[in-house]
Design a protein around this motif. Structure first.
Motif, PDB file in Angstrom:
ATOM      1  N   LYS A 425      24.929  29.975 -36.500  1.00 43.25           N
ATOM      2  CA  LYS A 425      26.110  28.857 -36.899  1.00 43.25           C
ATOM      3  C   LYS A 425      27.386  29.452 -35.995  1.00 43.25           C
ATOM      4  CE  LYS A 425      27.989  29.436 -40.806  1.00 43.25           C
ATOM      5  NZ  LYS A 425      28.197  29.787 -42.709  1.00 43.25           N
ATOM      6  N   VAL A 426      27.386  28.209 -35.620  1.00 44.82           N
ATOM      7  CA  VAL A 426      28.841  28.093 -34.359  1.00 44.82           C
ATOM      8  C   VAL A 426      30.133  27.115 -35.156  1.00 44.82           C
ATOM      9  CG1 VAL A 426      29.164  27.618 -32.327  1.00 44.82           C
ATOM     10  CG2 VAL A 426      26.616  28.262 -32.584  1.00 44.82           C
ATOM     11  N   ASP A 427      31.113  27.810 -35.287  1.00 42.93           N
ATOM     12  CA  ASP A 427      32.240  27.192 -35.303  1.00 42.93           C
ATOM     13  C   ASP A 427      32.628  25.871 -34.044  1.00 42.93           C
ATOM     14  OD1 ASP A 427      34.955  25.962 -36.015  1.00 42.93           O
ATOM     15  OD2 ASP A 427      35.631  27.711 -36.786  1.00 42.93           O
ATOM     16  N   MET A 428      32.303  24.651 -33.824  1.00 40.77           N
ATOM     17  CA  MET A 428      32.784  24.091 -33.192  1.00 40.77           C
ATOM     18  C   MET A 428      33.918  23.339 -32.795  1.00 40.77           C
ATOM     19  SD  MET A 428      29.428  23.892 -30.687  1.00 40.77           S
ATOM     20  CE  MET A 428      29.722  22.350 -29.850  1.00 40.77           C
ATOM     21  N   THR A 429      34.556  23.782 -33.815  1.00 43.30           N
ATOM     22  CA  THR A 429      36.490  23.119 -34.073  1.00 43.30           C
ATOM     23  C   THR A 429      36.791  23.135 -32.808  1.00 43.30           C
ATOM     24  OG1 THR A 429      36.070  24.025 -35.869  1.00 43.30           O
ATOM     25  CG2 THR A 429      38.242  22.736 -35.077  1.00 43.30           C
ATOM     26  N   ARG A 430      36.405  24.019 -32.050  1.00 46.21           N
ATOM     27  CA  ARG A 430      37.408  24.143 -30.848  1.00 46.21           C
ATOM     28  C   ARG A 430      37.043  22.758 -29.820  1.00 46.21           C
ATOM     29  NH1 ARG A 430      40.624  28.633 -28.228  1.00 46.21           N
ATOM     30  NH2 ARG A 430      41.552  28.324 -26.294  1.00 46.21           N
ATOM     31  N   THR A 594      18.897  26.421 -33.156  1.00 47.19           N
ATOM     32  CA  THR A 594      17.912  27.122 -33.171  1.00 47.19           C
ATOM     33  C   THR A 594      17.536  27.998 -32.130  1.00 47.19           C
ATOM     34  OG1 THR A 594      17.452  26.254 -34.824  1.00 47.19           O
ATOM     35  CG2 THR A 594      15.633  27.197 -34.152  1.00 47.19           C
ATOM     36  N   LEU A 595      17.242  29.318 -32.140  1.00 47.80           N
ATOM     37  CA  LEU A 595      16.623  29.986 -30.973  1.00 47.80           C
ATOM     38  C   LEU A 595      15.051  29.500 -30.613  1.00 47.80           C
ATOM     39  CD1 LEU A 595      16.579  30.595 -27.993  1.00 47.80           C
ATOM     40  CD2 LEU A 595      17.062  32.733 -28.561  1.00 47.80           C
ATOM     41  N   GLY A 596      13.983  29.322 -30.131  1.00 45.28           N
ATOM     42  CA  GLY A 596      12.756  29.546 -30.382  1.00 45.28           C
ATOM     43  C   GLY A 596      11.835  30.135 -29.259  1.00 45.28           C
ATOM     44  N   PHE A 597      11.172  31.845 -29.449  1.00 46.19           N
ATOM     45  CA  PHE A 597      10.591  32.242 -27.838  1.00 46.19           C
ATOM     46  C   PHE A 597       9.915  32.777 -28.314  1.00 46.19           C
ATOM     47  CE2 PHE A 597      13.511  34.539 -31.290  1.00 46.19           C
ATOM     48  CZ  PHE A 597      12.901  36.031 -31.619  1.00 46.19           C
ATOM     49  N   ASP A 598       9.079  33.386 -27.372  1.00 45.91           N
ATOM     50  CA  ASP A 598       8.112  34.065 -27.208  1.00 45.91           C
ATOM     51  C   ASP A 598       7.883  35.898 -27.502  1.00 45.91           C
ATOM     52  OD1 ASP A 598       5.295  34.211 -26.181  1.00 45.91           O
ATOM     53  OD2 ASP A 598       5.319  33.800 -24.790  1.00 45.91           O
ATOM     54  N   HIS A 599       7.375  35.875 -28.256  1.00 45.70           N
ATOM     55  CA  HIS A 599       7.536  37.517 -28.919  1.00 45.70           C
ATOM     56  C   HIS A 599       6.657  38.193 -27.957  1.00 45.70           C
ATOM     57  CE1 HIS A 599       9.077  39.959 -31.543  1.00 45.70           C
ATOM     58  NE2 HIS A 599       8.835  39.610 -32.684  1.00 45.70           N
ATOM     59  N   ARG A 600       5.989  38.019 -27.024  1.00 47.41           N
ATOM     60  CA  ARG A 600       5.461  37.941 -25.869  1.00 47.41           C
ATOM     61  C   ARG A 600       6.001  39.073 -24.793  1.00 47.41           C
ATOM     62  NH1 ARG A 600       0.620  34.068 -22.886  1.00 47.41           N
ATOM     63  NH2 ARG A 600       3.236  33.087 -23.342  1.00 47.41           N
TER      64      ARG A 600
END
Length: 626
Positions: A425-430, A594-600
């Motif tokens: 979760k990122v605060d984008m207010t700035r 969301t970061l989807g990544f290859d667990h290999r």
């Protein structure tokens, strides 16, 4: 061990260079091939890449000093590199610029003729613009005598002749941008192929008699076939070179394919809806082809330069001091009576350098060439018919070719990569406040709308610099660490999904990224993407948050190992600290990624560190946006 950085030789006749600017300071960490300093000679202005990775320990030559070639200008504390031998060879991507032409050119064509090639002016350079011919057809040239001038985003240089002889043919006119190793001229006694051939946008086989074969082009490295969705011309129609002749669809791109030659369409060999392999002959252009080709050779200079304006939306100047620019930019400015210092055109190149796209975009935005913007609106009409009719309840509708291959690729990706997803979760207010404050002035100033996507893409780029494992790929039992950061931006279309790629983002500033995103998205929707613009991605960003979702779990785009999903931007109550360090509840603009990544090859710790740096970059934004 320490690595000595030397002043490179920027041509056989160059004996010294002036160090105009240091791009790094002592103590800075430097990646191999990252621009380290700028030099100027009587032939070349160039950014010189670092010969090794490490820390800049010492600067031995200050800005403004002129020193002989091979003089030590700096010391790097390199990571496991050899000391002295490396630098002499490593600055070669820029330093050896004139030599590729000399080395590659002796590929003779006919008799004693020698092909003159567009040289590669650095490892990441794929094309160059011919700004000026220093010789004309019929002139006698000596080996190593300057024959033409070129400009790229990194180097402006005079290119020496690869051989003695007579300049018998010029194949690329001034102002033409061509790929590396393209034949631009012929030296010798033989007559060469028609001048139009090197700039062909669509593949064409060697003419059979008076006819030219039109082939199914390869629209990306992994593409082996394409479906002809629509013929834009019918048998008997007269066609100009580079005029759209048919539309194709693959799993990566829907595109209009230009004609490889001028003439009359004499035969269509593949009907609409047919799927054929690459390099299959799909049509024949004959009749007037032979007579029309020479006539098309002269105008070729203008169409060749025409795609460039589309790559950069119109820009409006701001006031400022004399900007950095290349000879090509200065020539264009001079030809159009533009004072670069007075207009203050915002540069999208490295360190704010004004590129060809910037100056052309500015001209389009002004009142000068009225004809240029007109073609931009036209393709929008072509895209509309592509939307399929809405199916009725109970209908069984076959998948389009694009959709069926997308489905296949998604299943293959899930079977190939063990997917793991992490949500931050990122605060984008700035950034929200900055955008609200600047968006109107920004569009007036630069000709592009200020959206959230360039902020996010810029943050991804910086995080990938720090965590290259997320920018890697799996090759068998090995990991390939990609040299460049090439980010694919998923674009939703009425007829499917496409992921055009913005390349070498590590070299672009915020404005360059903003323009690149607008450009590829517009051309994706109007079927104007080139084959290489949907290939070569190293990381993908997909924005499904525009539909209101909190977050998604996207599927990795093979052979990449990570993908970032952008969630919706919403106002939420968050606990934040006040000026006194106490906790208070405040309404903030929040977005989930969301970061989807290859667990290999990517561990959870790697993903967490990447996302933490990504989050911090956005929440503490401090960069100039142009």
């Amino acid at each position: 061990m320490a690595t000595e950085v030397v002043m490179p030789q920027m041509g056989e006749s160059i004996t010294e260079g002036t160090l105009t600017k240091w791009l790094k300071q002592p103590g800075d960490t430097v990646a191999r091939d990252e621009p380290l300093f700028e030099i100027s000679t009587d032939k070349v202005d160039a950014e010189i890449p670092s010969p090794a990775a490490g820390v800049l320990k010492e600067i031995k030559v200050k800005e403004g000093d002129t020193v002989a070639i091979n003089t030590i200008v700096a010391i790097l504390d390199a990571e496991g590199s050899a000391a002295a031998p490396a630098p002499a060879a490593t600055p070669a991507p820029a330093a050896e610029a004139p030599k590729p032409a000399a080395a590659a050119a002796p590929a003779a064509t006919t008799g004693a003729s020698t092909d003159v090639l567009m040289p590669q002016m650095g490892e990441s350079i794929t094309e160059g613009t011919i700004t000026k011919w220093l010789k004309k057809v019929g002139d006698t040239v000596k080996r190593d005598e300057p024959i033409f001038e070129i400009s790229t985003d990194k180097v402006d240089a005079e290119i020496p002749s690869p051989a003695d002889g007579v300049l018998t043919e010029i194949k690329s006119a001034e102002g033409t941008t061509v790929g590396i190793n393209t034949v631009v001229a012929v030296i010798g006694g033989g007559s060469a192929a028609p001048a139009a051939a090197p700039t062909a946008s669509a593949p064409a086989a060697a003419p059979a008699g008076a006819a030219t074969e039109v082939l199914m082009p390869q629209m990306g490295e992994s593409i082996t076939e394409g479906t002809i969705t629509k013929w834009l011309k019918k048998v008997g129609d007269k066609i100009e070179r580079d005029e759209p002749i048919f539309e194709i669809s693959t799993d990566k791109v829907d595109a209009e394919i230009p004609s490889p030659a001028a003439g009359v369409l004499t035969e269509i060999k593949a009907a609409e809806g047919t799927t054929v392999a690459i390099n299959t002959v799909v049509a024949l252009i004959g009749g007037a082809a032979g007579a029309s080709a020479p006539a098309a050779a002269e105008p070729a200079a203008t169409p060749a330069a025409a795609p460039a304006p589309a790559a950069a939306p119109a820009a409006v100047a701001t006031s400022g001091e004399t900007p950095r620019s290349s000879p090509l930019v200065r020539k264009i400015a001079k030809d159009n009576n533009i004072d670069l210092a007075a207009t203050g055109i915002a540069g999208s190149g490295s360190a704010g350098r004004i590129t060809k796209n910037d100056i052309v975009g500015y001209i389009q935005g002004g009142a000068k060439p009225a004809a240029a913007p007109a073609p931009v609106a036209a393709p929008a009409k072509a895209a509309a018919p592509a939307a399929p009719p809405a199916p009725m309840p109970g209908d069984l509708v076959p998948m389009s070719k694009m959709r069926s291959i997308i489905a296949k690729r998604m299943v293959e990706s899930k079977a190939t990569s063990p997917h793991v997803h992490t949500v931050f979760k990122v605060d984008m207010t700035r950034i929200v406040k900055l955008r609200e404050k600047e968006k109107n002035k920004y569009e007036q100033r630069n000709g592009v709308k200020l959206t959230f996507m360039p902020f996010i893409t810029r943050a991804v780029t910086e995080a990938l610099r720090k965590h290259p494992i997320l920018n890697a790929a799996v090759q068998g039992d090995a990991i390939k660490y990609n040299k460049n950061i090439n980010i694919g931006i998923a674009v939703a279309l009425d007829w499917g999904l496409i992921v055009p790629v913005i390349k070498q983002l590590e070299e672009k500033n915020f404005l360059g990224i903003a323009r690149g995103i607008v450009d590829i998205a517009d051309r994706a929707r109007n079927k104007k993407l080139a084959p290489d613009e949907v290939a070569g991605g190293t990381f993908t960003v997909t924005n499904s948050g525009i539909f209101g979702e909190q977050f998604g779990t996207p599927i990795i785009n093979q052979p990449q190992v990570a993908i970032l999903g952008i969630g919706g931007l919403n106002k939420e109550a968050l606990v934040v600290q006040d000026k006194d360090g106490g906790d208070v509840i405040a309404v903030r603009s929040v977005q989930r990624f969301t970061l989807g990544f290859d667990h290999r090859i990517v561990d959870g710790a790697d993903a967490g560190k990447f996302m933490t740096d990504f989050k911090n970059f956005l929440e503490n934004w401090s960069e100039d946006i142009g």
